[in-house]
Motif scaffolding. Structure first.
Motif, PDB file in Angstrom:
ATOM      1  N   ALA A  66       0.808  -0.942   0.118  1.00 35.76           N
ATOM      2  CA  ALA A  66       0.039  -0.108   0.089  1.00 35.76           C
ATOM      3  C   ALA A  66       0.810   1.090  -0.148  1.00 35.76           C
ATOM      4  CB  ALA A  66      -0.808  -0.068   1.184  1.00 35.76           C
ATOM      5  N   VAL A  67       1.877   1.462   0.667  1.00 39.21           N
ATOM      6  CA  VAL A  67       2.897   2.383   0.745  1.00 39.21           C
ATOM      7  C   VAL A  67       3.563   2.582  -0.659  1.00 39.21           C
ATOM      8  CG1 VAL A  67       4.871   3.152   1.881  1.00 39.21           C
ATOM      9  CG2 VAL A  67       3.298   2.240   3.572  1.00 39.21           C
ATOM     10  N   THR A  68       4.044   1.495  -1.140  1.00 37.20           N
ATOM     11  CA  THR A  68       4.557   1.653  -2.704  1.00 37.20           C
ATOM     12  C   THR A  68       3.580   2.102  -3.691  1.00 37.20           C
ATOM     13  OG1 THR A  68       5.770  -0.203  -1.879  1.00 37.20           O
ATOM     14  CG2 THR A  68       5.530   0.310  -4.359  1.00 37.20           C
ATOM     15  N   ALA A  69       2.240   1.744  -3.520  1.00 37.28           N
ATOM     16  CA  ALA A  69       1.302   1.939  -4.393  1.00 37.28           C
ATOM     17  C   ALA A  69       0.873   3.605  -4.122  1.00 37.28           C
ATOM     18  CB  ALA A  69      -0.177   1.282  -4.087  1.00 37.28           C
ATOM     19  N   LEU A  70       0.824   4.027  -2.882  1.00 37.72           N
ATOM     20  CA  LEU A  70       0.721   5.442  -2.608  1.00 37.72           C
ATOM     21  C   LEU A  70       1.718   6.312  -3.119  1.00 37.72           C
ATOM     22  CD1 LEU A  70      -1.130   7.705  -1.399  1.00 37.72           C
ATOM     23  CD2 LEU A  70       0.216   7.098   1.067  1.00 37.72           C
ATOM     24  N   ALA A  71       2.982   5.987  -2.840  1.00 39.98           N
ATOM     25  CA  ALA A  71       4.080   6.506  -3.397  1.00 39.98           C
ATOM     26  C   ALA A  71       4.124   6.891  -4.935  1.00 39.98           C
ATOM     27  CB  ALA A  71       5.342   6.333  -2.874  1.00 39.98           C
ATOM     28  N   GLY A  72       3.984   5.849  -5.547  1.00 41.32           N
ATOM     29  CA  GLY A  72       3.692   5.901  -7.073  1.00 41.32           C
ATOM     30  C   GLY A  72       2.815   6.841  -7.483  1.00 41.32           C
ATOM     31  N   THR A  73       1.302   6.814  -6.822  1.00 44.56           N
ATOM     32  CA  THR A  73       0.431   7.540  -7.223  1.00 44.56           C
ATOM     33  C   THR A  73       0.792   8.970  -6.887  1.00 44.56           C
ATOM     34  OG1 THR A  73      -1.318   5.875  -6.742  1.00 44.56           O
ATOM     35  CG2 THR A  73      -2.206   7.976  -6.501  1.00 44.56           C
ATOM     36  N   LEU A  74       1.527   9.317  -5.856  1.00 43.00           N
ATOM     37  CA  LEU A  74       1.607  10.527  -5.558  1.00 43.00           C
ATOM     38  C   LEU A  74       2.599  11.086  -6.602  1.00 43.00           C
ATOM     39  CD1 LEU A  74       1.860  10.737  -1.560  1.00 43.00           C
ATOM     40  CD2 LEU A  74       0.396  11.578  -3.054  1.00 43.00           C
ATOM     41  N   ARG A  75       3.703  10.379  -6.792  1.00 38.03           N
ATOM     42  CA  ARG A  75       4.546  10.926  -7.806  1.00 38.03           C
ATOM     43  C   ARG A  75       3.894  11.211  -9.431  1.00 38.03           C
ATOM     44  NH1 ARG A  75      10.576   8.606  -9.181  1.00 38.03           N
ATOM     45  NH2 ARG A  75      10.645   9.551 -10.924  1.00 38.03           N
ATOM     46  N   THR A  76       2.855  10.154  -9.759  1.00 38.62           N
ATOM     47  CA  THR A  76       2.350  10.327 -10.923  1.00 38.62           C
ATOM     48  C   THR A  76       1.211  11.897 -10.655  1.00 38.62           C
ATOM     49  OG1 THR A  76       2.265   8.257 -11.519  1.00 38.62           O
ATOM     50  CG2 THR A  76       0.705   9.536 -12.620  1.00 38.62           C
ATOM     51  N   HIS A  77       0.681  11.815  -9.524  1.00 38.78           N
ATOM     52  CA  HIS A  77      -0.116  13.003  -9.282  1.00 38.78           C
ATOM     53  C   HIS A  77       0.545  14.364  -9.583  1.00 38.78           C
ATOM     54  CE1 HIS A  77      -3.348  15.223  -7.603  1.00 38.78           C
ATOM     55  NE2 HIS A  77      -2.403  15.889  -6.522  1.00 38.78           N
ATOM     56  N   ALA A  79       3.646  14.823 -10.995  1.00 41.10           N
ATOM     57  CA  ALA A  79       4.255  14.874 -12.359  1.00 41.10           C
ATOM     58  C   ALA A  79       3.130  15.402 -13.038  1.00 41.10           C
ATOM     59  CB  ALA A  79       4.787  13.480 -12.886  1.00 41.10           C
ATOM     60  N   ARG A  80       1.987  15.125 -13.178  1.00 41.65           N
ATOM     61  CA  ARG A  80       1.055  15.638 -14.037  1.00 41.65           C
ATOM     62  C   ARG A  80       0.598  17.205 -13.672  1.00 41.65           C
ATOM     63  NH1 ARG A  80      -3.201  10.595 -13.630  1.00 41.65           N
ATOM     64  NH2 ARG A  80      -2.173   9.296 -15.192  1.00 41.65           N
ATOM     65  N   ARG A  81       1.212  17.334 -12.452  1.00 43.54           N
ATOM     66  CA  ARG A  81       0.839  18.907 -12.196  1.00 43.54           C
ATOM     67  C   ARG A  81       2.241  19.889 -12.254  1.00 43.54           C
ATOM     68  NH1 ARG A  81      -2.961  16.395 -10.636  1.00 43.54           N
ATOM     69  NH2 ARG A  81      -4.929  16.960  -9.938  1.00 43.54           N
ATOM     70  N   GLY A  82       3.307  19.367 -12.901  1.00 44.23           N
ATOM     71  CA  GLY A  82       4.356  19.854 -13.240  1.00 44.23           C
ATOM     72  C   GLY A  82       5.610  19.930 -12.182  1.00 44.23           C
ATOM     73  N   PHE A  83       5.295  19.097 -11.195  1.00 46.84           N
ATOM     74  CA  PHE A  83       6.412  19.026 -10.168  1.00 46.84           C
ATOM     75  C   PHE A  83       7.197  17.909 -10.425  1.00 46.84           C
ATOM     76  CE2 PHE A  83       2.896  21.184  -7.997  1.00 46.84           C
ATOM     77  CZ  PHE A  83       3.144  21.993  -7.254  1.00 46.84           C
ATOM     78  N   GLN A  84       8.627  18.142 -10.194  1.00 49.43           N
ATOM     79  CA  GLN A  84       9.521  17.197 -10.269  1.00 49.43           C
ATOM     80  C   GLN A  84       9.955  16.447  -9.064  1.00 49.43           C
ATOM     81  OE1 GLN A  84      11.086  16.092 -13.344  1.00 49.43           O
ATOM     82  NE2 GLN A  84       9.790  17.522 -14.422  1.00 49.43           N
ATOM     83  N   THR A  85       9.958  15.382  -9.040  1.00 49.46           N
ATOM     84  CA  THR A  85      10.421  14.652  -7.823  1.00 49.46           C
ATOM     85  C   THR A  85      11.553  13.902  -7.969  1.00 49.46           C
ATOM     86  OG1 THR A  85       8.998  12.537  -8.672  1.00 49.46           O
ATOM     87  CG2 THR A  85       7.952  14.261  -6.998  1.00 49.46           C
ATOM     88  N   LEU A  86      12.036  13.493  -6.923  1.00 47.71           N
ATOM     89  CA  LEU A  86      13.670  13.031  -6.621  1.00 47.71           C
ATOM     90  C   LEU A  86      13.319  11.385  -6.360  1.00 47.71           C
ATOM     91  CD1 LEU A  86      15.680  15.835  -5.337  1.00 47.71           C
ATOM     92  CD2 LEU A  86      15.297  15.089  -7.564  1.00 47.71           C
TER      93      LEU A  86
END
Length: 94
Positions: A66-77, A79-86
């Motif tokens: 669940a934590v991995t899924a949440l982290a992936g979802t937040l990264r996509t979310h 990224a779609r709004r223009g934020f770069q994640t490390l």
């Protein structure tokens, strides 16, 4: 021995019961015999259903997914709004 009032935490409710013991079985032994885990080894005032503890154990085993899924979802979310994640590779910004 006089009965001891014990709060019982189960799946669907929280109840209070009077637990009686004798010379041959202590109150914690009586609770475990009935599928309840005492939170204190000598004079328990609360007990948790062993079935509920098993459920939380299984939930904990799966929580990493669940934590991995949440982290992936937040990264996509983001990224779609223009934020770069490390990530662990330390991506650099263009």
């Amino acid at each position: 021995m006089s009965p001891l009032n014990v709060r019982i935490i189960r799946f669907i409710d929280l109840i209070a019961i009077d637990v009686k013991a004798c010379r041959c079985y202590s109150i914690p032994q009586v609770l475990v015999h009935h599928g309840l885990f005492p939170v204190s080894p000598s004079h328990p005032r609360t007990a948790v259903s062993i079935d509920l503890l098993e459920f939380y154990h299984a939930l904990f085993e799966r929580s990493a997914d669940a934590v991995t899924a949440l982290a992936g979802t937040l990264r996509t979310h983001y990224a779609r709004r223009g934020f770069q994640t490390l990530d662990h590779k330390v991506s650099t910004l263009p």
